[in-house]
Design a protein around this motif. Sequence first.
Motif, PDB file in Angstrom:
ATOM      1  N   LEU A 165      -9.252   2.610  -0.710  1.00 45.76           N
ATOM      2  CA  LEU A 165      -8.947   1.801   0.468  1.00 45.76           C
ATOM      3  C   LEU A 165     -10.071   0.830   0.797  1.00 45.76           C
ATOM      4  N   LEU A 174       0.848  -1.186   0.000  1.00 48.83           N
ATOM      5  CA  LEU A 174       0.000   0.000   0.000  1.00 48.83           C
ATOM      6  C   LEU A 174       0.885   1.238   0.000  1.00 48.83           C
ATOM      7  N   CYS A 180      -9.722  -2.010  -1.545  1.00 45.35           N
ATOM      8  CA  CYS A 180      -8.573  -2.827  -1.168  1.00 45.35           C
ATOM      9  C   CYS A 180      -8.910  -3.733   0.014  1.00 45.35           C
ATOM     10  N   GLY A 219       3.753  -1.984   4.086  1.00 40.10           N
ATOM     11  CA  GLY A 219       3.470  -0.558   4.071  1.00 40.10           C
ATOM     12  C   GLY A 219       4.185   0.177   5.182  1.00 40.10           C
TER      13      GLY A 219
END
Length: 288
Positions: free
Chosen positions: A133, A118, A136, A149
Motif C-alpha cells: 500500500l 485496489l 501504491c 475499490g
Amino acid sequence: MSPETPAARDTPARPPCVLCFNASDPSGAGGLGADIGALASASCHVLPVTTSVWLRDTRQLHGHHALDAEWIDDQARAVLEDMPVAAIKVGFGGSPEGLSAIGSILSDYDDVPVVTYLPELAWLSDGEREAYLEACEELVLPQTDVLVGNHHTLARWLLRDWEDERAPGARDIARAAAAHGVSVTLVTGMVHDDGIDNYLASPEVVLAQARFERIEATFIGAGDTLSAALTALLAHGSDLSQAGAEALTYLDQTLANGFQPGMGHAVPDRLFWADDDTDNPNDTPEEP
C-alpha cells in the motif's frame, strides 16, 4: 512527455488497445482473466501484462508468486513500443517492486488515462500489505486518473485516522485519494438496508451513482470486472460521468447473470449479452 513512438501511433487503432497490469488467475474469476473478458466485451484489444501468478480456485487464494520487476517492465514496454495504447488499467501489481516498475511506465506515458483498482489484500501478511500500500500511494496513485475499490477497503487504507462517528462517504474517500493525486474515485459496496450503493465521486461532486439490489451470492472478480469496463469506456473516448454510469450498469448485469462454475464463490458473467435463447441450429427439429 511520452517517449517517441512509431509513426503508426498517429493512426487510431480500432478496436482500441488497453494495457492491463494484473495477476494470472487460473480460476478465471479475477485478475487478467476478468480484465480480458470485460474488455473484450467492450470491443477492446487487451494487452495483458502478468505481474504475479496466483494459486487460486473459486473458494480462496492459496498462494502467489510475484514476477520480477524487470519482467513486468519488459512485457509492457514490448507492446507499448509496438502498438498505440488508449488506456491503462492497473490491478494487482505483484509486489512493491512491481509497482515501482509500473509507476515508471505510467510516468513515461502520462498522456494515457489510468484506472487503478485496489483489490482486497487480506491474504497478504500485515508487513507485505503495508509495504504494498505504501508503494501504491507513492508510485501509482499520483499517476492515477480514477481509483476503484470497495468502500471498506479504501476507507481502511486512505482514512486510517478517521474519528467521526459516521462512516466516511464517497466524497470523503475521494478527498483522501485526491491528496495522493487521484482525480476521481469509484467507491463500491456501500451497504444499506434496501441495497448497495456505488458512487463515482470527486472531492467536490458525485459524478455518477448506482444502487444494486442485494444478491444472495458471494462474488469474486467483481472489482476487476468493473474497473476493466470503466477503462474500456475511457479507451473508447466516453466522458468520465458517462463511463462511470455505464460501467456500473454493466457490472450490475454481469452480477445478475452470474454463475457458480465450481464449488466456491460465484463469478460475474462478463459475456451475458452473448447468451442466445433461440434454438440451436444444430439441434434436430421435431417431427411435424
